[in-house]
Design a protein around this motif. Structure first.
Motif, PDB file in Angstrom:
ATOM      1  N   SER A  39     -58.417  -2.759 -45.238  1.00 29.31           N
ATOM      2  CA  SER A  39     -59.173  -1.577 -44.861  1.00 29.31           C
ATOM      3  C   SER A  39     -59.317  -1.556 -43.330  1.00 29.31           C
ATOM      4  O   SER A  39     -59.629  -2.582 -42.722  1.00 29.31           O
ATOM      5  CB  SER A  39     -60.542  -1.665 -45.533  1.00 29.31           C
ATOM      6  OG  SER A  39     -61.205  -0.477 -45.352  1.00 29.31           O
ATOM      7  N   GLY A  40     -59.033  -0.401 -42.741  1.00 30.90           N
ATOM      8  CA  GLY A  40     -59.160  -0.283 -41.286  1.00 30.90           C
ATOM      9  C   GLY A  40     -57.945  -0.745 -40.513  1.00 30.90           C
ATOM     10  O   GLY A  40     -57.951  -0.741 -39.279  1.00 30.90           O
ATOM     11  N   SER A  41     -56.864  -1.131 -41.221  1.00 27.82           N
ATOM     12  CA  SER A  41     -55.694  -1.644 -40.498  1.00 27.82           C
ATOM     13  C   SER A  41     -54.853  -0.520 -39.881  1.00 27.82           C
ATOM     14  O   SER A  41     -53.914  -0.802 -39.128  1.00 27.82           O
ATOM     15  CB  SER A  41     -54.834  -2.517 -41.419  1.00 27.82           C
ATOM     16  OG  SER A  41     -54.435  -1.786 -42.558  1.00 27.82           O
ATOM     17  N   GLY A  42     -55.170   0.744 -40.236  1.00 22.99           N
ATOM     18  CA  GLY A  42     -54.466   1.849 -39.580  1.00 22.99           C
ATOM     19  C   GLY A  42     -53.479   2.596 -40.472  1.00 22.99           C
ATOM     20  O   GLY A  42     -52.721   3.433 -39.979  1.00 22.99           O
ATOM     21  N   LYS A  43     -53.502   2.336 -41.772  1.00 25.21           N
ATOM     22  CA  LYS A  43     -52.515   2.940 -42.687  1.00 25.21           C
ATOM     23  C   LYS A  43     -52.613   4.472 -42.703  1.00 25.21           C
ATOM     24  O   LYS A  43     -51.620   5.165 -42.547  1.00 25.21           O
ATOM     25  CB  LYS A  43     -52.720   2.406 -44.127  1.00 25.21           C
ATOM     26  CG  LYS A  43     -52.687   0.897 -44.238  1.00 25.21           C
ATOM     27  CD  LYS A  43     -52.912   0.445 -45.666  1.00 25.21           C
ATOM     28  CE  LYS A  43     -54.294   0.748 -46.235  1.00 25.21           C
ATOM     29  NZ  LYS A  43     -55.400   0.085 -45.529  1.00 25.21           N
ATOM     30  N   THR A  44     -53.839   4.966 -42.915  1.00 25.11           N
ATOM     31  CA  THR A  44     -54.013   6.421 -42.994  1.00 25.11           C
ATOM     32  C   THR A  44     -53.671   7.069 -41.666  1.00 25.11           C
ATOM     33  O   THR A  44     -53.041   8.132 -41.616  1.00 25.11           O
ATOM     34  CB  THR A  44     -55.470   6.757 -43.391  1.00 25.11           C
ATOM     35  OG1 THR A  44     -55.711   6.201 -44.680  1.00 25.11           O
ATOM     36  CG2 THR A  44     -55.721   8.245 -43.435  1.00 25.11           C
ATOM     37  N   THR A  45     -54.066   6.437 -40.579  1.00 28.58           N
ATOM     38  CA  THR A  45     -53.783   7.001 -39.243  1.00 28.58           C
ATOM     39  C   THR A  45     -52.276   7.074 -39.011  1.00 28.58           C
ATOM     40  O   THR A  45     -51.761   8.077 -38.495  1.00 28.58           O
ATOM     41  CB  THR A  45     -54.473   6.152 -38.160  1.00 28.58           C
ATOM     42  OG1 THR A  45     -55.860   6.045 -38.471  1.00 28.58           O
ATOM     43  CG2 THR A  45     -54.308   6.761 -36.795  1.00 28.58           C
ATOM     44  N   HIS A 208     -53.802   0.463 -51.962  1.00 26.94           N
ATOM     45  CA  HIS A 208     -54.560  -0.767 -51.807  1.00 26.94           C
ATOM     46  C   HIS A 208     -54.163  -1.775 -52.867  1.00 26.94           C
ATOM     47  O   HIS A 208     -54.724  -2.861 -52.934  1.00 26.94           O
ATOM     48  CB  HIS A 208     -56.065  -0.483 -51.935  1.00 26.94           C
ATOM     49  CG  HIS A 208     -56.708  -0.211 -50.620  1.00 26.94           C
ATOM     50  ND1 HIS A 208     -56.903  -1.193 -49.687  1.00 26.94           N
ATOM     51  CD2 HIS A 208     -57.148   0.923 -50.060  1.00 26.94           C
ATOM     52  CE1 HIS A 208     -57.460  -0.664 -48.621  1.00 26.94           C
ATOM     53  NE2 HIS A 208     -57.611   0.629 -48.812  1.00 26.94           N
TER      54      HIS A 208
HETATM   55  N1  LIG Z   1     -61.101  10.543 -37.212  1.00 27.06           N
HETATM   56  C1  LIG Z   1     -61.400   9.343 -36.743  1.00 27.06           C
HETATM   57  N2  LIG Z   1     -62.253   9.199 -35.721  1.00 27.06           N
HETATM   58  C2  LIG Z   1     -62.561   7.976 -35.205  1.00 27.06           C
HETATM   59  N3  LIG Z   1     -62.044   6.813 -35.684  1.00 27.06           N
HETATM   60  C3  LIG Z   1     -61.182   6.899 -36.717  1.00 27.06           C
HETATM   61  C4  LIG Z   1     -60.820   8.155 -37.296  1.00 27.06           C
HETATM   62  N4  LIG Z   1     -59.940   7.917 -38.293  1.00 27.06           N
HETATM   63  C5  LIG Z   1     -59.777   6.573 -38.347  1.00 27.06           C
HETATM   64  N5  LIG Z   1     -60.516   5.968 -37.394  1.00 27.06           N
HETATM   65  C6  LIG Z   1     -60.605   4.522 -37.138  1.00 27.06           C
HETATM   66  O1  LIG Z   1     -59.288   4.014 -37.077  1.00 27.06           O
HETATM   67  C7  LIG Z   1     -59.220   2.743 -37.691  1.00 27.06           C
HETATM   68  C8  LIG Z   1     -58.127   2.775 -38.745  1.00 27.06           C
HETATM   69  O2  LIG Z   1     -58.540   3.653 -39.766  1.00 27.06           O
HETATM   70  P1  LIG Z   1     -57.565   4.066 -40.961  1.00 27.06           P
HETATM   71  O3  LIG Z   1     -58.311   5.032 -41.816  1.00 27.06           O
HETATM   72  O4  LIG Z   1     -56.274   4.490 -40.416  1.00 27.06           O
HETATM   73  O5  LIG Z   1     -57.386   2.664 -41.702  1.00 27.06           O
HETATM   74  P2  LIG Z   1     -56.869   2.372 -43.167  1.00 27.06           P
HETATM   75  O6  LIG Z   1     -56.014   1.166 -43.082  1.00 27.06           O
HETATM   76  O7  LIG Z   1     -56.255   3.594 -43.755  1.00 27.06           O
HETATM   77  O8  LIG Z   1     -58.241   2.036 -43.903  1.00 27.06           O
HETATM   78  P3  LIG Z   1     -58.668   2.225 -45.428  1.00 27.06           P
HETATM   79  O9  LIG Z   1     -57.755   1.362 -46.224  1.00 27.06           O
HETATM   80  O10 LIG Z   1     -60.088   1.747 -45.452  1.00 27.06           O
HETATM   81  O11 LIG Z   1     -58.538   3.689 -45.763  1.00 27.06           O
HETATM   82  C9  LIG Z   1     -60.591   2.462 -38.261  1.00 27.06           C
HETATM   83  O12 LIG Z   1     -61.277   1.615 -37.346  1.00 27.06           O
HETATM   84  C10 LIG Z   1     -61.254   3.822 -38.314  1.00 27.06           C
HETATM   85  O13 LIG Z   1     -62.647   3.731 -38.150  1.00 27.06           O
END
Ligand SMILES: Nc1ncnc2c1ncn2[C@@H]1O[C@H](COP(=O)(O)OP(=O)(O)OP(=O)(O)O)[C@@H](O)[C@H]1O
Length: 251
Positions: A39-45, A208
């Motif tokens: 979680s938070g590793s940046g996948k969605t971004t 996940h």
């Molecule tokens: N719109 C946003 N504004 C500010 N920070 C963001 C935003 N979107 C994501 N982040 C930050 O970017 C980092 C990566 O988030 P991201 O959602 O890409 O991770 P993830 O791997 O998809 O997590 P998860 O598995 O929990 O969904 C996190 O620290 C998150 O808080």
């Protein structure tokens, strides 16, 4: 196998803090690539960077390149003259929580078809039917086309969102934890659907679940702290040590 999405030196920052850092990645055309990671590793971004959805958030900056080799030519996602609407039609996205429009089942497809593709009338109805069929939903909704989309079950709503994306005839589908908000049986059904859809579309899926990745992925990309820590081709997970290493990266 040819590459359909080529990501080069991609960095995405929110409020100046990079959360995806200098990522290079290739997505092969056809099949399913699964993004795994904590979680938070940046996948969605990373997923949202492919069709420039991160731009919807104030304070987000992106650098690097995302190039797409589409059926009818190349598209440079971040080039100044790129039509973002067209990019998002070619690269569709389905979110973790089904985001149906607060209107009827059929309007959920007919409205985007009219607004994005300028298609209406008989052609739009044919596309709608074919997309609902492809999403495995037609039999369940053919008598409920005028009912509110929110009256569908969670799994049905998620398939409606898939149908909405498919109706626009994309080349690539981005799916952010598509089974996260449905029960186990609906999740397995969605997985079967993804396995059928991969014959026609390239799917990039955030998950996940290591088990889910094993069931559906041709390629698993593991992210850690905004970077790619490993890439495994189908079958490699079974090799000695791989599973432990991925588990260590992801959980
Ligand atoms: N719109 C946003 N504004 C500010 N920070 C963001 C935003 N979107 C994501 N982040 C930050 O970017 C980092 C990566 O988030 P991201 O959602 O890409 O991770 P993830 O791997 O998809 O997590 P998860 O598995 O929990 O969904 C996190 O620290 C998150 O808080």
């Amino acid at each position: 196998m040819s590459t359909i999405v080529r990501i080069e030196g991609l960095t995405v920052a929110f409020g100046g803090t990079p959360v995806v850092r200098d990522v290079d990645m290739e997505v092969p055309a056809g099949g399913i690539t699964v993004l795994l990671g904590r979680s938070g590793s940046g996948k969605t971004t990373l997923l949202r960077a492919v069709n420039r959805l991160n731009e919807c958030f104030p304070g987000c900056t992106t650098s690097g390149r995302v190039r797409l080799a589409l059926k009818d030519g190349h598209l440079d996602a971040y080039a100044p003259d790129t039509n973002v609407e067209e990019l998002r039609r070619r690269v569709g996205m389905v979110f973790q929580t089904p985001n149906v429009l607060p209107m009827s089942v059929e309007k959920n497809l007919l409205l985007p078809l009219r607004l994005v593709c300028g298609i209406a009338g008989l052609e739009a109805h044919e596309r709608m039917r074919s997309a609902l069929n492809e999403a495995g939903l037609w039999d369940e909704v053919e008598n409920r086309l005028n009912a509110g989309a929110q009256t569908l079950s969670g799994g049905q709503q998620q398939r409606l969102c898939l149908a909405r994306a498919i109706a626009l005839e994309p080349d690539v589908l981005l799916l952010d934890e598509p089974t996260a908000s449905v029960d186990y049986q609906s999740a397995l059904r969605l997985e079967e659907l993804l396995l059928r859809l991969k014959e026609r579309y390239t799917l990039l899926v955030v998950s996940h679940s290591l088990r889910q990745a094993q069931r559906i992925a041709e390629r698993i990309v593991v992210m850690r702290a905004g970077q790619i820590s490993r890439v495994l081709e189908k079958g490699e997970l079974a090799k000695a040590g791989s599973l432990e290493e991925v588990l260590d990266d992801c959980f």
